[in-house]
Enzyme design. Structure first.
Site, PDB file in Angstrom:
ATOM      1  N   GLY A 116       0.819  -1.202   0.000  1.00  0.00           N
ATOM      2  CA  GLY A 116       0.000   0.000   0.000  1.00  0.00           C
ATOM      3  C   GLY A 116       0.850   1.248   0.000  1.00  0.00           C
TER       4      GLY A 116
ATOM      5  N   GLY B  41       3.831   0.930   2.690  1.00  0.00           N
ATOM      6  CA  GLY B  41       4.895  -0.045   2.548  1.00  0.00           C
ATOM      7  C   GLY B  41       4.372  -1.403   2.139  1.00  0.00           C
TER       8      GLY B  41
ATOM      9  N   ASP C  72      -9.088   6.886   8.068  1.00  0.00           N
ATOM     10  CA  ASP C  72      -9.019   6.120   6.822  1.00  0.00           C
ATOM     11  C   ASP C  72      -9.834   4.829   6.957  1.00  0.00           C
ATOM     12  OD1 ASP C  72      -6.389   4.768   4.655  1.00  0.00           O
ATOM     13  OD2 ASP C  72      -8.362   5.612   4.200  1.00  0.00           O
TER      14      ASP C  72
END
Length: 950
Positions: free
Chosen positions: A673, A676, A791
């Site tokens: 992502g 990392g 998120d």
């Protein structure tokens, strides 16, 4: 001597009772030690003065006296867990055992069937699984009540329970039995008073033998797959008070005979395939209070007996094909509270008697052919709180008192031929939040009193004949988010005070006669996403302040605007927003086609070409520098392979940092992502699996959001079963690793939007929604200070081996204090970002709630938040548009079992609350959890079983 013998006999009985009590005490203590008691509810057993006398222990009762053997054990609602404690099967005198509303799991015990005195067994609301033991069909000779509602039972429906001829209460609802018919032998349970087998995967026809249950009070066969006709033999059940047959596949006509059920109070045959006319005797039972027949294919006129129903308070017959008028005196003889006849072909006038009892609360007559005026008498109905009369043929003036009903929160009169003005008496409607008047013939000026409706959130009055100026008082409506006055004859200027409407998301004043300038203050309404001022007579220049808005729809065509357009509006998305304004121009405004104009045009073209060339050259150089930097960093990391690693643990770990580092092989990559790569590491002597996130090196330009500090700061201090566990961090000079518990079923997003989606049936999706909601609720309400994830999305909800859900990826999480935190950049993912966050960069818990609402929509619809099949719309917009046109069920995932449709619709409604455009209208996460859990409660029988005397 006789007296001595009696004394000895008494002492012998006393010694036997004491011995029995002592034995039962040992069995109880053995049971306590075998179960999980997190709250210590049974800690007092065996302690204090009642040490050897179990009849004095909490939740324990005895039949005769304090030394008798145990007769009753009520351990309900104590959060107890573990498997069924088999020691309870040794309580030979037990008559009542209640373990309901706990967390017991595992198989049901066969040994209970051997208890000779057991009469009441309640194991409802647990997690018992597997089949009902066949031994139960051969035992339980004294059993009167068996309640296994809402467990995880499977296998064939236990037809052998029909052998328990003493049963008075058989409640097996909400279990996952294999598709099976209802056994014909149930008709032999002649003492049965309660038959509650809703949502048990039953199929076939309803056996006619059910008509032999003459003592039956509550019949609930709802939410199954029964087909065929309703057996006429039900009309023989003279003791019936409640009939629940909704959400099946029943067809044919409603049988005659319900009128003979003199005790019938509630009838629900909705959501089936029933046809034909409603029988004349349907509404004749003297105590009939509630009738639900909605969503069938019923035809014909309503029976005249409806007007004589003396106890009816709730009638829902919407979504059929009924025709003709309502009885002229309907409501005069009954305490009517709820009436919904929507989506039929009913005609004639609205009866003036509907609120004669003074109790009518909800009146839904939309989508019919009712005609004439709204009765003056309804203006006196002070109990009304929801009125929907849209899409009929109503005409004439609206009674002044009707405008001002104080309890109404929804007043929908759209799609009729109503005329006259909006009366100033509307000031009395101080509770109204939605006022929908579009598509009528209303005339005159808008009354200034509209500005006193402090709770008004949506006002639609388009397609009328309204005139005069826009009232300045509308600017006082601080909660207003939707204002549509298009297609009228309004005149004058747009009030500059409209800038005070900070929650406004839609403003449509198109097709009027508005004049003057476009107020630059409109640019201060940062939440607005739709602005339509087209087809007016607005003049002057286009305000540059409107560039502050993030509009998905903008139209100011066909006005008299002039001057140069701000550069922001040169984009393709605005190419049709300014048509029909001859005085407007892009770039340089020219009065004629002279040489100077051509020269300026040429200069502009050359400048544009040079700018593009410079941009391409800059991008090429930046790419070259980026690749060089990556190469150097990779070389540096390889050179530093032998440097020291530092392991910081946040939970007990049984592995070394070297074991983790050695597992970072590209063959073990399971994801990648923006932060990392993620590896699967199998380590330790037991082969324990862990997930290892290797963050991108600091300074990599394309990965500019550094998540390491935020992830560690958040996950190192939170402890919750629905938050992914961070075991440790491992760092050296150039590399940083985060080690998490491994979630074998990956992310919800991957599971839901791939070929594996068929694995996720509705019960699993519901469980995931509850788990994720509980995790977010912990962050928002139990962490001090609260934590906002920022998120929330389906890819950040991970699934364990049992498909339990845990919230993950806290790389952009923030703690917040008393007010909203202002971010420098937007965090989140496309389709999940709350509209106010995208515009203001202010983050609160409400931002997470919006994102979670999108996740629920994914679970209910099975669609991605940005999917090709819904075009340019996001999922929230697509769902809202489809529901408005076709109803809730139109957006449900069609691959899921139809039996869960009702529950899915309820979850969908919660999602719609979460994705409200107004942040303050979104419920807190604690309430979201409560509403989700309440759905299971709502599916329980409408008449409480304990109220039915046995």
């Amino acid at each position: 001597m006789a007296a001595v013998r009696r004394l000895l006999a008494f002492l012998l009985l006393l010694l036997q009772a004491i011995a029995a009590a002592s034995s039962d005490a040992q069995h109880l203590l053995a049971a306590r030690s075998a179960l999980h008691d997190p709250d210590g509810a049974l800690a007092g057993w065996g302690a204090g003065s009642g040490r050897g006398l179990p009849c004095r222990w909490a939740r324990v009762s005895c039949a005769n006296n304090s030394t008798a053997a145990i007769a009753g054990l009520d351990l309900s609602k104590l959060s107890l867990g573990g498997g069924f404690p088999s020691a309870l099967c040794s309580l030979r005198s037990l008559e009542l055992l209640d373990l309901s509303a706990n967390e017991f799991a595992g198989p049901l015990p066969a040994c209970l069937a051997a208890l000779p005195a057991l009469a009441h067994l309640n194991l409802a609301g647990n997690n018992f699984s597997g089949e009902v033991p066949p031994e139960w069909g051969a035992g339980f000779r004294s059993l009167l009540a068996l309640n296994l509602v809402q467990n995880l039972l499977s296998g064939e429906f236990p037809a052998f329970l029909a052998n328990l001829t003493a049963l008075q209460d058989l409640s097996l609802a909400y279990n996952m039995f294999a598709p099976s018919p209802l056994p014909e032998k149930l008709g032999d349970l002649t003492d049965l008073r309660v038959l509650f087998v809703a949502n048990c995967s039953l199929n076939g026809t309803i056996p006619s033998s059910i008509g032999k249950l003459k003592n039956l009070v509550n019949l609930d066969l709802s939410t199954n797959n029964f087909n065929g006709e309703i057996p006429p033999s039900i009309g023989n059940l003279s003791s019936l008070e409640q009939i629940e047959l909704f959400s099946n596949k029943l067809s044919g006509s409603i049988p005659v005979g319900f009128g003979s059920l003199k005790r019938l109070r509630s009838l629900d045959i909705s959501m089936n395939w029933l046809t034909g006319e409603i029988p004349e005797d349907m509404f004749t039972p003297p105590v009939l209070a509630s009738v639900h027949m909605y969503q069938n294919n019923l035809t014909g006129r309503l029976p005249a007996t409806l007007g004589m129903a003396s106890s009816l308070s709730d009638l829902r017959i919407f979504a059929n094909q009924l025709s003709g008028p309502l009885p002229p005196e309907f409501g005069k003889n009954c305490p009517l509270q709820f009436l919904d006849t929507s989506d039929n072909r009913l005609s004639g006038p609205i009866p003036a008697t509907l609120c004669t009892s003074g109790k009518l609360k909800q009146l839904m007559l939309l989508d019919n052919q009712f005609e004439g005026a709204i009765p003056v008498e309804l203006g006196q109905c002070r109990t009304l709180n929801r009125v929907r009369l849209s899409s009929n043929r109503l005409s004439g003036l609206v009674p002044p008192e009707f405008w001002g009903l104080p309890g109404v929160y929804l007043l929908e009169l759209s799609g009729n031929a109503l005329s006259g003005r909006i009366d100033p008496a509307i000031a009395g409607a101080n509770n109204v939040s939605k006022l929908l008047l579009q598509d009528n013939r209303f005339t005159g000026a808008l009354p200034a009193e509209l500005g006193t409706l402090a709770n008004l959130q949506e006002f639609r009055a388009s397609n009328n004949c309204l005139s005069g100026p826009l009232p300045q008082s509308l600017a006082n409506l601080s909660l207003l988010y939707n204002l549509d006055l298009s297609h009228n004859s309004l005149s004058g200027e747009i009030p500059r005070d409209f800038a005070k409407l900070k929650k406004l998301t839609l403003l449509d004043l198109s097709d009027n006669h508005l004049t003057g300038n476009v107020p630059p203050e409109l640019g201060e309404i940062v939440m607005m996403n739709t602005l339509d001022l087209s087809n007016n007579e607005l003049s002057g220049q286009m305000p540059a302040q409107l560039q502050n808005l993030r509009l998905t729809h903008f139209n100011i065509s066909y006005n008299k605007l002039s001057g140069t357009l701000p550069v922001f509006f040169d984009g393709l998305q605005y190419q049709e927003s300014f048509l029909g304004n001859p005085g407007l121009c892009h770039g340089f405004c020219q009065s004629n086609d002279n040489s100077d104009g051509k020269w300026h045009t040429t200069i502009k073209l050359v400048f544009s070409i040079a700018s593009v060339a410079m941009i391409i050259l800059s991008l090429g150089l930046a790419w070259f520098c980026y690749k060089c930097r990556i190469y150097k960093m990779n070389a540096s990391e390889l050179d530093d392979e032998k440097s020291n690693w530092v392991l910081t643990s946040f939970h007990r770990v049984d592995f070394s940092e070297r074991a983790i580092v050695n597992s970072l092989d590209e063959n073990n990559v399971i994801g990648q992502g923006g932060a990392g790569k993620v590896y699967k590491a199998v380590i330790g002597p037991q082969g324990e699996a862990m997930a290892v996130k290797k963050l991108w090196p600091i300074g990599v330009e394309s990965k500019r959001i550094d998540t390491f500090e935020a992830e560690v700061a958040t996950l190192s201090k939170v402890r919750h079963r629905n938050i992914v566990k961070l075991a440790c961090s491992i760092t050296n000079r150039v590399c940083r690793l985060l080690v998490y518990e491994y979630m074998p079923n990956g992310s919800l997003g991957d599971m839901l939007h791939s070929a594996k989606r068929s694995i996720l049936d509705w019960p699993m999706r519901y469980k995931i929604a509850v788990n994720a909601a509980e995790g977010l609720s912990y962050l928002h309400h139990d962490c001090k200070p609260p934590i906002v994830h920022r998120d929330v999305k389906s890819n950040n909800i991970l699934l364990d081996a049992e498909y339990g859900a845990k919230v993950a990826d806290f790389g952009v999480a923030k703690t917040i204090g008393d007010g909203p935190a202002t971010m420098s950049i937007i965090a989140g993912s496309c389709g999940y970002i709350a509209p106010e966050y995208a515009y203001t960069l202010h983050v609160t818990e409400k931002s997470d709630i919006y994102s979670f609402g999108v996740v629920i929509l994914e679970l209910v619809t099975g669609m991605k938040p940005m999917a090709l099949e819904i075009g340019e719309m996001d999922l929230v917009t697509w769902v809202s548009a489809n529901i408005e046109q076709n109803g809730l069920e139109s957006v449900l995932d069609q691959t899921l079992a139809e039996q869960f449709k009702d529950e899915m619709c309820k979850v969908l409604k919660i999602a719609l609350l979460c994705v409200s455009n107004i942040p303050n209208s979104r419920p807190p996460m604690r309430s979201v959890v409560s509403m989700l859990l309440d759905i299971k409660e709502e599916n329980k029988p409408k008449l409480k079983v304990e109220e039915l005397a046995i």
